[in-house]
Design a protein around this motif. Structure first.
Motif, short mmCIF file in Angstrom:
data_model
loop_
_atom_site.label_atom_id
_atom_site.label_comp_id
_atom_site.label_asym_id
_atom_site.label_seq_id
_atom_site.Cartn_x
_atom_site.Cartn_y
_atom_site.Cartn_z
N GLY A 195 0.80 -1.21 0.00
CA GLY A 195 0.00 0.00 0.00
C GLY A 195 0.84 1.27 0.00
N ASN A 196 0.12 2.41 0.00
CA ASN A 196 0.75 3.72 0.01
C ASN A 196 -0.02 4.61 0.99
OD1 ASN A 196 1.95 6.17 -0.44
ND2 ASN A 196 1.34 6.33 -2.59
N PRO A 197 0.55 4.84 2.17
CA PRO A 197 1.81 4.30 2.68
C PRO A 197 1.65 2.83 3.06
CG PRO A 197 0.75 5.61 4.39
CD PRO A 197 -0.09 5.76 3.14
N ALA A 198 2.78 2.11 3.03
CA ALA A 198 2.75 0.68 3.32
C ALA A 198 2.28 0.41 4.74
CB ALA A 198 4.13 0.08 3.10
N ARG A 199 1.54 -0.68 4.88
CA ARG A 199 1.06 -1.14 6.19
C ARG A 199 1.11 -2.67 6.17
NH1 ARG A 199 -3.90 -3.17 5.37
NH2 ARG A 199 -5.05 -2.49 3.55
N VAL A 200 1.09 -3.25 7.34
CA VAL A 200 1.12 -4.71 7.45
C VAL A 200 -0.21 -5.27 6.95
CG1 VAL A 200 1.24 -6.67 9.02
CG2 VAL A 200 2.74 -4.70 9.38
N ILE A 201 -0.14 -6.19 6.00
CA ILE A 201 -1.35 -6.86 5.54
C ILE A 201 -1.37 -8.33 5.96
CG2 ILE A 201 -1.72 -5.27 3.62
CD1 ILE A 201 -0.66 -7.48 1.75
N LYS A 202 -0.23 -8.83 6.42
CA LYS A 202 -0.17 -10.22 6.89
C LYS A 202 1.06 -10.41 7.77
CE LYS A 202 0.06 -15.00 5.14
NZ LYS A 202 -0.89 -15.58 6.03
N HIS A 203 0.88 -11.13 8.85
CA HIS A 203 2.00 -11.58 9.68
C HIS A 203 2.31 -13.01 9.25
CE1 HIS A 203 2.10 -8.21 12.53
NE2 HIS A 203 0.79 -8.15 12.30
N LEU A 204 3.56 -13.28 8.92
CA LEU A 204 3.95 -14.61 8.50
C LEU A 204 4.13 -15.50 9.72
CD1 LEU A 204 6.62 -13.62 5.81
CD2 LEU A 204 4.30 -14.42 5.40
N THR A 205 3.59 -16.70 9.63
CA THR A 205 3.79 -17.69 10.69
C THR A 205 5.22 -18.19 10.62
OG1 THR A 205 3.17 -19.55 9.30
CG2 THR A 205 1.38 -18.41 10.51
N GLY A 206 5.66 -18.90 11.65
CA GLY A 206 7.01 -19.47 11.64
C GLY A 206 7.24 -20.36 10.44
N GLU A 207 6.22 -21.17 10.10
CA GLU A 207 6.34 -22.07 8.95
C GLU A 207 6.42 -21.30 7.64
OE1 GLU A 207 3.38 -25.20 6.88
OE2 GLU A 207 3.81 -25.60 9.02
N GLU A 208 5.60 -20.26 7.50
CA GLU A 208 5.63 -19.44 6.27
C GLU A 208 6.97 -18.73 6.15
OE1 GLU A 208 1.03 -18.08 5.61
OE2 GLU A 208 2.16 -17.16 7.25
N ALA A 209 7.48 -18.17 7.23
CA ALA A 209 8.76 -17.47 7.19
C ALA A 209 9.88 -18.43 6.82
CB ALA A 209 9.03 -16.81 8.53
N ALA A 210 9.81 -19.67 7.32
CA ALA A 210 10.84 -20.67 7.02
C ALA A 210 10.84 -21.00 5.53
CB ALA A 210 10.60 -21.92 7.84
N GLN A 211 9.67 -20.98 4.88
CA GLN A 211 9.60 -21.25 3.45
C GLN A 211 10.42 -20.22 2.67
OE1 GLN A 211 5.46 -21.17 2.49
NE2 GLN A 211 5.07 -23.21 3.32
N TYR A 212 10.45 -18.97 3.13
CA TYR A 212 11.17 -17.93 2.41
C TYR A 212 12.67 -17.99 2.66
CZ TYR A 212 6.61 -16.15 1.31
OH TYR A 212 5.34 -16.03 0.84
N ARG A 213 13.09 -18.74 3.66
CA ARG A 213 14.52 -18.90 3.94
C ARG A 213 15.11 -19.99 3.08
NH1 ARG A 213 12.81 -17.71 9.26
NH2 ARG A 213 12.64 -19.89 9.86
N GLY A 214 14.27 -20.74 2.40
CA GLY A 214 14.77 -21.81 1.54
C GLY A 214 15.10 -23.00 2.35
#
Length: 195
Positions: free
Chosen positions: A176-195
């Protein structure tokens, strides 16, 4: 001993944008990024050398696609596996520090450079800036803009077209503009982005 304009710029104070030393440093960076922008994708060794010459520090596995633009280059510090897609602009009046595994989509803009609100100072070509930092495992969507003094934590995803005017912590999707949080990543979701 009097502060140089470079010293003032690095201290995030007002400085003379047209200072001879700073102009020469910007011209040197322009020569390097113009060469980078004209180098063949197949010349991976040549591209790596140009990135190392241009940036302050570079981790392994970094890739920058043309058309890349920056102010000084030496204020850009990237970790391992950094990727900047087409048409990114990093205005590094002050340091831009980027962690490992960070992806910049096309036309991402990161600005540390600014101008004073006072019209007299601004029309006298005084500049100012504030550092920006981006944590590990972040993905900045196409056409997103990161403004001066923004600090993003680890595992942050910035939606395409977002204008980020303030700092955010770890494990969030912002848009967004200005940016705001639209989702908090769970531990499992965040781990997916770490590869």
């Amino acid at each position: 001993m009097a502060q140089t304009e470079y010293d003032k710029m690095m201290a995030e104070d007002l400085y003379d944008v047209n200072d001879r030393q700073l102009v020469e440093q910007r011209e040197h960076a322009r020569d390097l990024y113009e060469t980078l922008n004209q180098t063949s994708f197949h010349d991976t060794e040549g591209l790596q050398q140009l990135i190392k010459q241009l940036f302050g520090t570079v981790g392994t596995g970094s890739e920058v696609r043309p058309r890349f633009i920056c102010d000084y280059g030496y204020n850009i510090h990237v970790g391992n596996n950094f990727f900047a897609n087409f048409d990114c602009i990093l205005l590094d009046t002050c340091p831009i520090t980027i962690g490992d595994n960070v992806l910049l989509a096309p036309r991402v803009q990161i600005y540390t450079a600014a101008h004073p609100l006072d019209v007299g100072a601004r029309t006298s070509w005084l500049g100012c800036g504030k550092a920006v930092s981006i944590g590990d495992n972040c993905w900045l969507g196409g056409n997103s803009v990161i403004l001066p003094d923004v600090h993003l934590g680890n595992n942050v995803i910035v939606g395409g077209g977002a204008v980020v005017t303030r700092s955010f912590g770890d494990n969030v999707v912002i848009a967004g503009n200005p940016a705001r949080v639209i989702k908090h990543l769970t531990g499992e979701e965040a781990a997916q982005y770490r590869g």
